[in-house]
Design a protein around this motif. Structure first.
Motif, PDB file in Angstrom:
ATOM      1  N   VAL A 188       0.828  -1.213   0.000  1.00  0.00           N
ATOM      2  CA  VAL A 188       0.000   0.000   0.000  1.00  0.00           C
ATOM      3  C   VAL A 188       0.858   1.257   0.000  1.00  0.00           C
ATOM      4  CG1 VAL A 188      -0.300   0.318   2.508  1.00  0.00           C
ATOM      5  CG2 VAL A 188      -2.162   0.907   0.939  1.00  0.00           C
ATOM      6  N   THR A 189       2.061   1.186   0.562  1.00  0.00           N
ATOM      7  CA  THR A 189       2.986   2.319   0.496  1.00  0.00           C
ATOM      8  C   THR A 189       3.403   2.589  -0.942  1.00  0.00           C
ATOM      9  OG1 THR A 189       3.803   1.915   2.743  1.00  0.00           O
ATOM     10  CG2 THR A 189       5.212   3.205   1.280  1.00  0.00           C
TER      11      THR A 189
ATOM     12  N   ARG B 257       0.456   4.220  -2.742  1.00  0.00           N
ATOM     13  CA  ARG B 257       0.316   5.644  -2.392  1.00  0.00           C
ATOM     14  C   ARG B 257       1.392   6.488  -3.071  1.00  0.00           C
ATOM     15  NH1 ARG B 257      -4.465   7.603  -1.160  1.00  0.00           N
ATOM     16  NH2 ARG B 257      -5.424   6.664   0.680  1.00  0.00           N
ATOM     17  N   SER B 258       2.563   5.905  -3.272  1.00  0.00           N
ATOM     18  CA  SER B 258       3.636   6.674  -3.908  1.00  0.00           C
ATOM     19  C   SER B 258       3.285   7.054  -5.338  1.00  0.00           C
ATOM     20  CB  SER B 258       4.951   5.878  -3.891  1.00  0.00           C
ATOM     21  OG  SER B 258       4.921   4.810  -4.812  1.00  0.00           O
TER      22      SER B 258
ATOM     23  N   PRO C  87      -2.006  11.208  -2.039  1.00  0.00           N
ATOM     24  CA  PRO C  87      -2.826  11.104  -0.833  1.00  0.00           C
ATOM     25  C   PRO C  87      -4.324  11.260  -1.051  1.00  0.00           C
ATOM     26  CG  PRO C  87      -1.871  13.284  -0.978  1.00  0.00           C
ATOM     27  CD  PRO C  87      -1.305  12.500  -2.135  1.00  0.00           C
TER      28      PRO C  87
ATOM     29  N   ILE D 170      -8.640   4.609  -0.415  1.00  0.00           N
ATOM     30  CA  ILE D 170      -8.324   3.181  -0.523  1.00  0.00           C
ATOM     31  C   ILE D 170      -9.188   2.425   0.473  1.00  0.00           C
ATOM     32  CG2 ILE D 170      -6.580   1.382  -0.272  1.00  0.00           C
ATOM     33  CD1 ILE D 170      -4.456   3.367  -1.050  1.00  0.00           C
TER      34      ILE D 170
ATOM     35  N   ALA E  57      -2.402   4.230   5.672  1.00  0.00           N
ATOM     36  CA  ALA E  57      -2.496   4.438   4.227  1.00  0.00           C
ATOM     37  C   ALA E  57      -3.899   4.216   3.672  1.00  0.00           C
ATOM     38  CB  ALA E  57      -1.519   3.522   3.500  1.00  0.00           C
ATOM     39  N   CYS E  58      -4.752   3.520   4.426  1.00  0.00           N
ATOM     40  CA  CYS E  58      -6.094   3.181   3.932  1.00  0.00           C
ATOM     41  C   CYS E  58      -7.147   4.054   4.594  1.00  0.00           C
ATOM     42  CB  CYS E  58      -6.395   1.712   4.199  1.00  0.00           C
ATOM     43  SG  CYS E  58      -5.305   0.583   3.316  1.00  0.00           S
ATOM     44  N   ASP E  59      -8.236   4.245   3.892  1.00  0.00           N
ATOM     45  CA  ASP E  59      -9.340   5.069   4.400  1.00  0.00           C
ATOM     46  C   ASP E  59     -10.453   4.224   4.985  1.00  0.00           C
ATOM     47  OD1 ASP E  59      -8.553   7.872   3.317  1.00  0.00           O
ATOM     48  OD2 ASP E  59      -8.279   6.512   1.617  1.00  0.00           O
TER      49      ASP E  59
END
Length: 489
Positions: free
Chosen positions: A116-117, A120-121, A125, A129, A146-148
């Motif tokens: 997930v990193t 996101r890269s 942002p 997710i 990293a997740c919503d």
């Protein structure tokens, strides 16, 4: 008219034991792309109303039976493909990340967090997710940050797999249409238990997971999820977790605190889903019991080498103990051993006529713990092709049918037994490499014991050489108080 939402779907789905010598390679995975990937999801065939006006963009999805750690090259291949496709598709509103949550990759300690990193890269942002996960997965701080939206199965055995994926997708679309990023709250619970102590068929897990519907009914809550965690990986992220997402930050945090507190409060109530014992103790009980027809078929779980949790699927310990029983060797009792993976052994005998005498060494090639390979001197009873196990054979030794497969598989469906000519209701004893009995076996069993056998998913956690799991951790440690702090996001 608002523009259609653009949502990508993909992920890597496997549960990996770091205590198993098996290496999960690309050949172990079923990989789907393009329309084949989208066709996996029932809400798109046909499209449900909530999923309309959404451009669903397939990435890649790789899924495998649980096993050992994933080969680094295989992981990198799919992670790179996901990232490259995200870079190529243009701006997105969201991603549905369809993962297990307990993937281990050689050289990495938080595989899903790393994935997930990387995502996101590329996407930045802003896109939301949403993850759909197994309740035996792990929620690291990296994954949570990293997740919503994060959700997981609510049943074990897992009968709500597709319901969970649809819930994760629906929650994502609804959040995007509200145009308001959800609030989320995480509580890590320092508990590490095997799935065979946390089935939602039984208390206290049944009551714990029953709380979810009441929590979700509260104003301001979107979703509540409880992860048991994965006991057979030696990583600091392995522990219980509760995540609540909502439109109200305070309500979500309070609900996470309640569920985390409930989980911790019932820690001493978790017990195995069936009576347990050594393999020999279980055989003693089973062979004495099958004189009562109501006890047939009697199932014994060879739980330490369960491929459904990451075992190598070729430990021969339980088979050795069965063959030591005179009443099985002389045919007085009809028994089945399901199964061992050994493509070399299958290739050696599968082309011979059914009914031929065969002598073949089986098992112990991946996980060589004693007694190692065992020589079967018997009759080739059946040959069949199985969608999970590939070419499979049954070798009859006295009253025992030994199933040997070309690919790792779990004999959880009655149809798999039938392919090799066995109706389980006509035998006395079935020893199966599994933990808790999956629904079809559970319904078929006259009685059942869980054997605490050796292997890469040993149920006796105290026998495992943990070095990286955070301590103190229940039940490895008992005399401590838990810090059930709420982390908000």
């Amino acid at each position: 008219m608002p523009r259609p939402l653009r949502v990508a779907i993909g992920g890597i789905h496997i549960e990996s034991s770091t205590f198993s010598p098996h290496l999960s390679t690309a050949d172990d995975f079923e990989v789907t792309r393009e329309e084949a990937l989208l066709s996996r999801y029932a809400w798109l065939s046909p499209t449900e109303p909530w999923a309309a006006d959404v451009e669903w963009i397939p990435l890649v999805h790789a899924r495998a039976l649980p096993g050992g750690a994933v080969d680094a090259a295989a992981y990198e291949q799919w992670a790179t493909e996901i990232v490259d496709k995200l870079a190529a598709v243009g701006p997105l509103d969201g991603i549905l990340l369809d993962i297990h949550g307990a993937m281990s990759v050689v050289g990495r300690s938080d595989a899903e967090g790393d994935l997930v990193t990387a995502i996101r890269s590329v996407i930045g942002p802003e896109p939301y997710i949403s993850t759909a996960m197994d309740l035996h997965g792990n929620v690291s701080s990296v994954l949570f940050d990293a997740c919503d939206l994060l959700t997981c199965y609510r049943t074990a055995p897992h009968v709500d797999v597709w319901e969970t994926r649809e819930r994760a997708a629906r929650n994502l679309i609804e959040a995007l249409r509200r145009e308001r990023r959800p609030h989320k709250a995480l509580v890590h619970v320092p508990i590490l238990l095997p799935g065979e102590m946390t089935s939602t068929r039984d208390e206290p897990a049944r009551g714990l997971y029953a709380r979810i519907s009441e929590i979700e009914a509260r104003e301001g809550v979107i979703d509540a999820a409880i992860w048991v965690g994965f006991a057979w990986a030696d990583q600091s992220r392995c522990k219980g977790a509760v995540v609540v997402t909502g439109t109200d930050a305070t309500v979500a945090a309070e609900a996470a605190r309640e569920l985390g507190g409930h989980f911790w409060a019932v820690r001493d109530e978790f017990t195995f889903v069936a009576p347990t014992g050594s393999m020999d103790e279980c055989l003693d009980t089973a062979l004495a019991a099958v004189a009562d027809r109501a006890k047939r078929p009697f199932f014994i779980s060879d739980s330490g080498d369960n491929p459904g949790a990451g075992g190598a699927d070729d430990v021969t310990f339980a088979l050795d103990r069965m063959l030591a029983r005179p009443e099985i060797r002389d045919g007085s009792r009809r028994a089945v051993f399901a199964s061992l993976v050994d493509p070399q052994a299958v290739a050696q005998v599968a082309d011979q006529p059914v009914g031929s005498p065969v002598r073949v060494a089986v098992g112990g090639r991946v996980d060589s713990r004693p007694p190692g390979p065992i020589e079967l001197d018997g009759i080739l009873e059946a040959v069949a092709d199985d969608p999970d196990g590939g070419r499979c054979v049954s070798v009859r030794v006295g009253g025992l049918s030994v199933f040997v497969t070309s690919r790792r598989m779990q004999y959880r469906l009655l149809a798999s037994y039938a392919r090799l000519g066995v109706r389980v209701d006509e035998v006395d004893l079935v020893v199966v490499k599994i933990g808790y009995l999956e629904p079809e076996l559970f319904s078929a069993a006259g009685d059942w014991l869980l054997a605490l056998t050796p292997g890469g998913v040993d149920q006796d956690l105290a026998r495992l050489p943990y070095q990286n799991v955070e301590r103190p951790m229940f039940p490895l440690d008992r005399d401590f108080g838990a810090d059930l702090a709420v982390v908000r996001g």
